[in-house]
Design a protein around this motif. Structure first.
Motif, PDB file in Angstrom:
ATOM      1  N   PRO A 145     -50.852   7.736 -43.805  1.00 20.41           N
ATOM      2  CA  PRO A 145     -49.458   8.154 -43.551  1.00 20.41           C
ATOM      3  C   PRO A 145     -49.329   9.616 -43.137  1.00 20.41           C
ATOM      4  O   PRO A 145     -48.439   9.957 -42.357  1.00 20.41           O
ATOM      5  CB  PRO A 145     -48.771   7.876 -44.891  1.00 20.41           C
ATOM      6  CG  PRO A 145     -49.595   6.808 -45.536  1.00 20.41           C
ATOM      7  CD  PRO A 145     -51.008   7.098 -45.118  1.00 20.41           C
ATOM      8  N   TRP A 146     -50.199  10.487 -43.666  1.00 21.14           N
ATOM      9  CA  TRP A 146     -50.098  11.907 -43.351  1.00 21.14           C
ATOM     10  C   TRP A 146     -50.642  12.243 -41.969  1.00 21.14           C
ATOM     11  O   TRP A 146     -50.426  13.358 -41.458  1.00 21.14           O
ATOM     12  CB  TRP A 146     -50.874  12.739 -44.384  1.00 21.14           C
ATOM     13  CG  TRP A 146     -52.340  12.359 -44.486  1.00 21.14           C
ATOM     14  CD1 TRP A 146     -52.892  11.495 -45.371  1.00 21.14           C
ATOM     15  CD2 TRP A 146     -53.403  12.826 -43.659  1.00 21.14           C
ATOM     16  NE1 TRP A 146     -54.254  11.384 -45.157  1.00 21.14           N
ATOM     17  CE2 TRP A 146     -54.595  12.197 -44.101  1.00 21.14           C
ATOM     18  CE3 TRP A 146     -53.492  13.718 -42.580  1.00 21.14           C
ATOM     19  CZ2 TRP A 146     -55.832  12.419 -43.520  1.00 21.14           C
ATOM     20  CZ3 TRP A 146     -54.720  13.942 -41.987  1.00 21.14           C
ATOM     21  CH2 TRP A 146     -55.880  13.308 -42.458  1.00 21.14           C
ATOM     22  N   GLN A 147     -51.350  11.308 -41.354  1.00 24.22           N
ATOM     23  CA  GLN A 147     -52.066  11.592 -40.111  1.00 24.22           C
ATOM     24  C   GLN A 147     -51.148  11.410 -38.902  1.00 24.22           C
ATOM     25  O   GLN A 147     -50.725  10.314 -38.579  1.00 24.22           O
ATOM     26  CB  GLN A 147     -53.280  10.656 -39.990  1.00 24.22           C
ATOM     27  CG  GLN A 147     -54.169  10.959 -38.804  1.00 24.22           C
ATOM     28  CD  GLN A 147     -55.402  10.065 -38.774  1.00 24.22           C
ATOM     29  OE1 GLN A 147     -55.737   9.435 -39.778  1.00 24.22           O
ATOM     30  NE2 GLN A 147     -56.060  10.014 -37.637  1.00 24.22           N
ATOM     31  N   HIS A 148     -50.863  12.502 -38.216  1.00 22.98           N
ATOM     32  CA  HIS A 148     -49.928  12.461 -37.090  1.00 22.98           C
ATOM     33  C   HIS A 148     -50.633  12.308 -35.741  1.00 22.98           C
ATOM     34  O   HIS A 148     -49.972  12.013 -34.737  1.00 22.98           O
ATOM     35  CB  HIS A 148     -49.076  13.731 -37.073  1.00 22.98           C
ATOM     36  CG  HIS A 148     -48.240  13.903 -38.303  1.00 22.98           C
ATOM     37  ND1 HIS A 148     -47.238  13.017 -38.662  1.00 22.98           N
ATOM     38  CD2 HIS A 148     -48.277  14.847 -39.284  1.00 22.98           C
ATOM     39  CE1 HIS A 148     -46.682  13.415 -39.789  1.00 22.98           C
ATOM     40  NE2 HIS A 148     -47.295  14.516 -40.187  1.00 22.98           N
ATOM     41  N   ASN A 149     -51.935  12.524 -35.687  1.00 23.60           N
ATOM     42  CA  ASN A 149     -52.683  12.442 -34.433  1.00 23.60           C
ATOM     43  C   ASN A 149     -53.968  11.673 -34.659  1.00 23.60           C
ATOM     44  O   ASN A 149     -54.502  11.628 -35.780  1.00 23.60           O
ATOM     45  CB  ASN A 149     -52.996  13.840 -33.895  1.00 23.60           C
ATOM     46  CG  ASN A 149     -51.743  14.656 -33.641  1.00 23.60           C
ATOM     47  OD1 ASN A 149     -51.225  15.324 -34.537  1.00 23.60           O
ATOM     48  ND2 ASN A 149     -51.232  14.576 -32.434  1.00 23.60           N
ATOM     49  N   TRP A 150     -54.476  11.097 -33.593  1.00 18.45           N
ATOM     50  CA  TRP A 150     -55.664  10.243 -33.726  1.00 18.45           C
ATOM     51  C   TRP A 150     -56.505  10.324 -32.469  1.00 18.45           C
ATOM     52  O   TRP A 150     -55.999  10.295 -31.368  1.00 18.45           O
ATOM     53  CB  TRP A 150     -55.244   8.803 -33.979  1.00 18.45           C
ATOM     54  CG  TRP A 150     -56.381   7.834 -34.069  1.00 18.45           C
ATOM     55  CD1 TRP A 150     -57.400   7.846 -34.974  1.00 18.45           C
ATOM     56  CD2 TRP A 150     -56.618   6.701 -33.226  1.00 18.45           C
ATOM     57  NE1 TRP A 150     -58.251   6.786 -34.755  1.00 18.45           N
ATOM     58  CE2 TRP A 150     -57.788   6.068 -33.689  1.00 18.45           C
ATOM     59  CE3 TRP A 150     -55.927   6.161 -32.138  1.00 18.45           C
ATOM     60  CZ2 TRP A 150     -58.306   4.917 -33.095  1.00 18.45           C
ATOM     61  CZ3 TRP A 150     -56.439   5.010 -31.541  1.00 18.45           C
ATOM     62  CH2 TRP A 150     -57.616   4.405 -32.028  1.00 18.45           C
ATOM     63  N   THR A 151     -57.799  10.397 -32.650  1.00 14.32           N
ATOM     64  CA  THR A 151     -58.851  10.502 -31.641  1.00 14.32           C
ATOM     65  C   THR A 151     -58.611  11.731 -30.764  1.00 14.32           C
ATOM     66  O   THR A 151     -57.881  12.646 -31.144  1.00 14.32           O
ATOM     67  CB  THR A 151     -59.015   9.197 -30.821  1.00 14.32           C
ATOM     68  OG1 THR A 151     -60.237   9.249 -30.094  1.00 14.32           O
ATOM     69  CG2 THR A 151     -57.867   8.959 -29.875  1.00 14.32           C
ATOM     70  N   SER A 152     -59.259  11.785 -29.599  1.00 11.19           N
ATOM     71  CA  SER A 152     -59.283  13.059 -28.883  1.00 11.19           C
ATOM     72  C   SER A 152     -59.360  12.849 -27.382  1.00 11.19           C
ATOM     73  O   SER A 152     -60.073  11.977 -26.899  1.00 11.19           O
ATOM     74  CB  SER A 152     -60.498  13.873 -29.352  1.00 11.19           C
ATOM     75  OG  SER A 152     -60.632  15.049 -28.612  1.00 11.19           O
ATOM     76  N   ASP A 153     -58.635  13.669 -26.663  1.00  8.37           N
ATOM     77  CA  ASP A 153     -58.709  13.736 -25.211  1.00  8.37           C
ATOM     78  C   ASP A 153     -58.048  15.039 -24.784  1.00  8.37           C
ATOM     79  O   ASP A 153     -57.095  15.492 -25.410  1.00  8.37           O
ATOM     80  CB  ASP A 153     -57.994  12.544 -24.571  1.00  8.37           C
ATOM     81  CG  ASP A 153     -58.312  12.435 -23.091  1.00  8.37           C
ATOM     82  OD1 ASP A 153     -57.794  13.265 -22.323  1.00  8.37           O
ATOM     83  OD2 ASP A 153     -59.065  11.523 -22.703  1.00  8.37           O
ATOM     84  N   ASP A 154     -58.532  15.630 -23.699  1.00 12.09           N
ATOM     85  CA  ASP A 154     -58.057  16.967 -23.383  1.00 12.09           C
ATOM     86  C   ASP A 154     -56.720  17.000 -22.653  1.00 12.09           C
ATOM     87  O   ASP A 154     -56.213  18.085 -22.361  1.00 12.09           O
ATOM     88  CB  ASP A 154     -59.111  17.751 -22.603  1.00 12.09           C
ATOM     89  CG  ASP A 154     -59.378  17.196 -21.214  1.00 12.09           C
ATOM     90  OD1 ASP A 154     -58.971  16.056 -20.929  1.00 12.09           O
ATOM     91  OD2 ASP A 154     -60.015  17.902 -20.417  1.00 12.09           O
ATOM     92  N   TYR A 155     -56.099  15.853 -22.370  1.00 11.33           N
ATOM     93  CA  TYR A 155     -54.744  15.884 -21.827  1.00 11.33           C
ATOM     94  C   TYR A 155     -53.788  16.603 -22.774  1.00 11.33           C
ATOM     95  O   TYR A 155     -52.709  17.078 -22.358  1.00 11.33           O
ATOM     96  CB  TYR A 155     -54.225  14.458 -21.560  1.00 11.33           C
ATOM     97  CG  TYR A 155     -53.679  13.766 -22.787  1.00 11.33           C
ATOM     98  CD1 TYR A 155     -52.341  13.861 -23.141  1.00 11.33           C
ATOM     99  CD2 TYR A 155     -54.516  13.031 -23.630  1.00 11.33           C
ATOM    100  CE1 TYR A 155     -51.842  13.239 -24.274  1.00 11.33           C
ATOM    101  CE2 TYR A 155     -54.030  12.412 -24.763  1.00 11.33           C
ATOM    102  CZ  TYR A 155     -52.703  12.518 -25.086  1.00 11.33           C
ATOM    103  OH  TYR A 155     -52.223  11.915 -26.224  1.00 11.33           O
ATOM    104  N   VAL A 156     -54.172  16.679 -24.059  1.00 10.67           N
ATOM    105  CA  VAL A 156     -53.280  17.285 -25.050  1.00 10.67           C
ATOM    106  C   VAL A 156     -52.876  18.703 -24.664  1.00 10.67           C
ATOM    107  O   VAL A 156     -51.759  19.139 -24.951  1.00 10.67           O
ATOM    108  CB  VAL A 156     -53.915  17.268 -26.453  1.00 10.67           C
ATOM    109  CG1 VAL A 156     -54.026  15.842 -26.972  1.00 10.67           C
ATOM    110  CG2 VAL A 156     -55.290  17.943 -26.448  1.00 10.67           C
ATOM    111  N   GLU A 157     -53.772  19.454 -24.020  1.00 10.91           N
ATOM    112  CA  GLU A 157     -53.415  20.821 -23.635  1.00 10.91           C
ATOM    113  C   GLU A 157     -52.260  20.825 -22.649  1.00 10.91           C
ATOM    114  O   GLU A 157     -51.403  21.712 -22.672  1.00 10.91           O
ATOM    115  CB  GLU A 157     -54.631  21.535 -23.048  1.00 10.91           C
ATOM    116  CG  GLU A 157     -55.570  22.110 -24.088  1.00 10.91           C
ATOM    117  CD  GLU A 157     -54.903  23.158 -24.974  1.00 10.91           C
ATOM    118  OE1 GLU A 157     -54.270  24.098 -24.443  1.00 10.91           O
ATOM    119  OE2 GLU A 157     -54.997  23.029 -26.210  1.00 10.91           O
ATOM    120  N   MET A 158     -52.205  19.842 -21.759  1.00  3.56           N
ATOM    121  CA  MET A 158     -51.114  19.775 -20.791  1.00  3.56           C
ATOM    122  C   MET A 158     -49.767  19.589 -21.474  1.00  3.56           C
ATOM    123  O   MET A 158     -48.740  20.087 -20.992  1.00  3.56           O
ATOM    124  CB  MET A 158     -51.348  18.620 -19.822  1.00  3.56           C
ATOM    125  CG  MET A 158     -52.514  18.845 -18.873  1.00  3.56           C
ATOM    126  SD  MET A 158     -52.729  17.409 -17.798  1.00  3.56           S
ATOM    127  CE  MET A 158     -53.430  18.198 -16.337  1.00  3.56           C
TER     128      MET A 158
END
Length: 533
Positions: free
Chosen positions: A410-423
């Motif tokens: 429940p506390w986890q707001h994000n999951w796995t990884s990809d660099d689009y996040v910077e955009m």
């Protein structure tokens, strides 16, 4: 034609409706070309920071299509930034290409496990595949451009070439250098790679933080403890110095201590991971002297920055002590340091509406025949419908979010990884997925070998539906944003509100330099003979 909405025109048809049909028709008419372009990039299969021919192809193609192109953008030799404007005013919209392949994944576009001819099986190959990612977004970009010209729609299209995605290499640099400034909206695409995110857009749970750092151990005086042991030696460094500690000892101390500590770095839940890679730096021979330099790269994915910083503290401490043990100095080089992503419901809604209008990919008789031949070659009972059902189905962003959250804390707001996040920190952004071909496993059996999905990503009959649907979806989304100013305004208002509620400044300095000079795996062509270099 594949997945082209049939529209009955009336006098009430709006500009966006006819423009979308024009764009979809462009994709249909150019699908043979798009398929050839994809095969070319897929065959090049160049690894991170070394995608010279792939980037050159995009620069030449975009220039030929009328774009103003900056090659080597932000000081990255295999990056680019392209721009095209029609009319006066209108929003600025951005999408991008990726084209890096993964060493050790060489696979031919065939129905058996086989390397591409003349190349080591350890050469790179497209796994996600980024080849389809790039050609799909290029299809959407050029289809939008065509519709803008045909219907006199004002606006600006930006398209960036993003190398080294596998190590989050370029987007953080483009962002820091201002390449995403003054952009009104960004569309980020990736071929499906995990359920339930297939033929949908992300809703609330975006990708998390990603850190990557290289530790370089340098041993300038490895034999200093032996200087008085053999004063009559005719050379300063006795052959027995091979027994002295050196850079390899430091690296192995770092490697083993970090592996031992891995379970204690963070709680066992939260979907975090830590990966390592040893970078060869001209030290791959055994001589009678200890290695002078050794490098190890660590990359870790976490739901949030706090967790990423804790892993960083452990690794930094391990590196310091490993260097002391082996009489070395340690240098550090950041590769990437990415923030978790921001969501934008307005953008996700607009895009999914367009994806729903296009429809999920559909695999015809040729694609089914390819899949069945793979099953036959693996000794698996041939299925009448060999592709995952989800590959030909849509799932709303809300339903995908609900299914995803069932597996997360429940506390986890994000999951796995990809660099689009910077955009997502520079402009309203939507992240969406279209299925890439994946096969059903027989009841009670495990997953297919990795080469199967890699091969399906290179066979035109199986990968072209991905390009078709994604290209039309991007074009439809762009046309909505170009013709409906209220959508752009709403997306910006949501973006501004989310930034105000949760500011997340960049994690690297504005003058951060990409680590392009490190000894990344290279793949060169000499006299048309491909070989590792």
């Amino acid at each position: 034609m594949l997945n082209t909405p049939t529209l009955d025109h009336t006098l009430d048809d709006t500009l966006d409706v006819v423009a979308k049909e024009t764009a979809a028709r462009w994709v249909d008419e150019n699908m043979p070309r798009l398929s050839e372009w994809h095969t070319h990039i897929w065959e090049l299969a160049e690894p991170a920071w070394r995608e010279f021919r792939s980037a050159e192809w995009y620069v030449e193609r975009l220039t030929a299509e009328g774009f103003t192109v900056e090659a080597g953008s932000a000081g990255m030799p295999t990056a680019f930034s392209a721009e095209w404007t029609h009319g006066t005013g209108g929003p600025t919209l951005l999408t991008y290409a990726e084209y890096d392949a993964v060493p050790g994944n060489n696979q031919s576009a065939s129905v058996t496990e086989d390397s591409r001819e003349g190349m080591s099986r350890f050469a790179p190959g497209h796994t996600d595949p980024h080849s389809a990612l790039g050609i799909s977004t290029l299809a959407g970009l050029l289809a939008t451009k065509h519709a803008m010209e045909q219907h006199d729609i004002a606006g600006t299209l930006k398209y960036t070439g993003e190398p080294a995605e596998k190590m989050h290499g370029s987007k953080v640099v483009h962002g820091l250098r201002g390449y995403y400034d003054n952009v009104d909206a960004i569309v980020s695409f990736h071929p499906f790679y995990m359920l339930p995110l297939c033929n949908t857009a992300r809703w609330d749970t975006q990708c998390g933080a990603y850190y990557s750092k290289v530790y370089t151990f340098v041993c300038d005086e490895p034999e200093s403890w032996q200087l008085s042991a053999n004063p009559n030696s005719p050379i300063p460094a006795s052959h027995s110095a091979a027994r002295a500690p050196g850079a390899n000892v430091a690296l192995m101390s770092m490697y083993t201590s970090s592996r031992i500590m891995q379970d204690a770095m963070l709680p066992s839940f939260g979907g975090w991971s830590l990966s390592d890679a040893i970078l060869l730096d001209g030290q791959a021979t055994a001589d009678n002297l200890p290695a002078r330099v050794a490098r190890i790269q660590y990359s870790w994915r976490t739901p949030n920055v706090e967790m990423a910083e804790h892993v960083l503290a452990v690794l930094d401490r391990n590196a310091e002590h490993a260097a002391q043990i082996a009489h070395c100095a340690v240098d550090v080089t950041w590769v990437a340091r990415s923030r978790p992503g921001r969501t934008n419901h307005v953008m996700a809604t607009v895009l999914y509406d367009n994806l729903a209008a296009v429809g999920a990919p559909s695999y015809g008789p040729e694609a089914i025949g390819v899949a069945q031949e793979i099953q036959r070659n693996l000794g698996i009972e041939v299925m009448e419908k060999p592709f995952l059902d989800e590959c030909e189905q849509l799932i709303t962003p809300q339903d995908a979010e609900e299914a995803l959250r069932e597996h997360l804390a429940p506390w986890q707001h994000n999951w796995t990884s990809d660099d689009y996040v910077e955009m997502t920190h520079y402009a309203p952004t939507v992240r969406f997925y279209v299925s890439r071909p994946a096969l059903k496993s027989p009841a009670g059996a495990g997953a297919y070998p990795g080469w199967v999905m890699n091969a399906l990503g290179g066979i035109p009959a199986t990968i072209d539906p991905t390009i078709d649907v994604a290209g039309k979806t991007i074009a439809g989304t762009f046309i909505d944003l170009l013709t409906k100013p209220e959508l752009v305004a709403d997306a910006r208002a949501e973006f501004d509100a989310r930034v105000a509620a949760d500011p997340m400044p960049a994690l690297l300095a504005a003058d951060f330099e990409p680590p392009i000079e490190l000894p990344w795996p290279d793949y060169r062509t000499r006299n048309d003979v491909r070989s590792w270099g």
